[in-house]
Write an enzyme that holds these catalytic residues in place. Structure first.
Site, PDB file in Angstrom:
ATOM      1  N   GLU A   1      70.161  39.463  64.947  1.00  0.00           N
ATOM      2  CA  GLU A   1      69.299  39.826  63.620  1.00  0.00           C
ATOM      3  C   GLU A   1      68.119  38.761  63.347  1.00  0.00           C
ATOM      4  O   GLU A   1      68.619  37.518  63.263  1.00  0.00           O
ATOM      5  CB  GLU A   1      69.964  40.060  62.282  1.00  0.00           C
ATOM      6  CG  GLU A   1      69.162  40.346  60.932  1.00  0.00           C
ATOM      7  CD  GLU A   1      69.812  40.400  59.686  1.00  0.00           C
ATOM      8  OE1 GLU A   1      69.260  40.719  58.686  1.00  0.00           O
ATOM      9  OE2 GLU A   1      71.089  40.369  60.091  1.00  0.00           O
TER      10      GLU A   1
ATOM     11  N   LYS B   1      70.217  46.589  58.120  1.00  0.00           N
ATOM     12  CA  LYS B   1      71.112  46.995  56.986  1.00  0.00           C
ATOM     13  C   LYS B   1      71.163  48.481  57.743  1.00  0.00           C
ATOM     14  O   LYS B   1      70.362  49.528  57.606  1.00  0.00           O
ATOM     15  CB  LYS B   1      70.488  47.051  55.699  1.00  0.00           C
ATOM     16  CG  LYS B   1      71.029  45.982  54.640  1.00  0.00           C
ATOM     17  CD  LYS B   1      72.441  46.062  54.537  1.00  0.00           C
ATOM     18  CE  LYS B   1      72.990  44.859  53.944  1.00  0.00           C
ATOM     19  NZ  LYS B   1      73.429  43.795  55.306  1.00  0.00           N
TER      20      LYS B   1
END
Length: 303
Positions: free
Chosen positions: A108, A124
């Protein structure tokens, strides 16, 4: 790569990385990891956080558990090489502070600055890989079209847009990619991209300060989510959910989110890693617990 010592020591570490092979890690005296949550305790915490959501304290919050154990790791650099060989990701990094080692296999990006353009890409939404090409494609399809996973993602997109507005020109913040499925060896992730043009009077450090900590690792609203995290997680996160990266001489930077990471203390032989997930009103406690174990596979598989 970070080494907090004189420049020639950094050169030596780079050379060590170049000449190290994964099979040289040499782990001994390891008897397993123990979590600071049992499955039942984690599920109770999820239900309690759902009550906070019902009462309007937050509308999404990240809950993590910490696994810890002891071992003698004879060559942490080699173990890092083994980690990224088994789990190649775009934002990996290895750090050493004296006797402390960070082995990070993060997928990420937290925040990037490139010629006045700020970019953040929160993750997410998670799904396991399938056992065949057909089932794998089906897993990715269900993730992309899951109302629950999209809701988790868009909440953090809204939070990230607000964070960038603090540093960017009015009207410049946009979302060029929403709900993009990115595939990694152990999981599929739902990733969105938010960008904006940084105001000239905002320097690199201010831009980072205006956005930190990463919204994907807190929840929303961010301040209240952080307060509840401190109440429910029992242990300090330390470097977990922080950031690792570089700042260039021209102030451009690229920073990750420290997840899927092992912290090793060579003096005490103590090692630990955190895994967590987003809790919303629609969360199923057992499914949330299972998701944390899925995310732990890259680290647990090293031993």
């Amino acid at each position: 790569l970070l080494y907090t010592h004189p420049a020639h020591w950094t050169d030596e570490l780079i050379q060590t990385l170049a000449n190290t092979r994964p099979q040289q890690a040499g782990v001994s005296g390891f008897y397993g990891f123990t979590s600071n949550f049992s499955e039942a305790q984690y599920c109770v915490a999820v239900e309690q956080l759902r009550n906070h959501i019902r009462e309007g304290d937050v509308y999404e919050i990240n809950l993590a558990q910490c696994f810890s154990g002891k071992a003698e790791i004879h060559c942490p650099v080699a173990l890092y090489e083994k980690l990224i060989q088994s789990s190649p990701v775009p934002f990996a990094g290895y750090c050493k502070w004296d006797h402390m080692h960070l082995l990070c296999a993060s997928p990420e990006r937290f925040l990037k600055l490139n010629r006045h353009r700020l970019i953040t890409q929160p993750i997410k939404g998670t799904a396991p890989r399938g056992n065949s090409p057909e089932s794998d494609a089906q897993m990715a399809y269900h993730l992309r079209n899951s109302i629950k996973e999209q809701a988790e993602n868009v909440m953090i997109v809204d939070l990230s847009r607000d964070d960038l507005h603090r540093s960017c020109e009015v009207g410049s913040v946009e979302v060029p990619h929403l709900f993009e499925v990115q595939t990694f060896p152990q999981v599929h992730h739902l990733v969105s991209t938010i960008t904006g043009r940084k105001r000239r009077e905002v320097n690199a450090v201010q831009a980072i300060r205006n956005t930190f900590p990463p919204g994907s690792m807190t929840g929303a609203p961010k301040v209240r989510a952080c307060e509840l995290i401190a109440d429910y997680e029992r242990l300090s996160r330390g470097v977990y959910s922080g950031s690792l990266g570089y700042i260039a001489p021209n102030d451009d930077f690229d920073l990750n989110v420290v997840i899927r990471s092992l912290v090793y203390d060579a003096h005490s032989r103590q090692m630990s890693y955190h895994v967590g997930g987003a809790i919303t009103w629609d969360s199923d406690p057992k499914a949330e617990y299972a998701e944390t174990l899925l995310k732990a596979k890259a680290i647990a598989g090293l031993f």
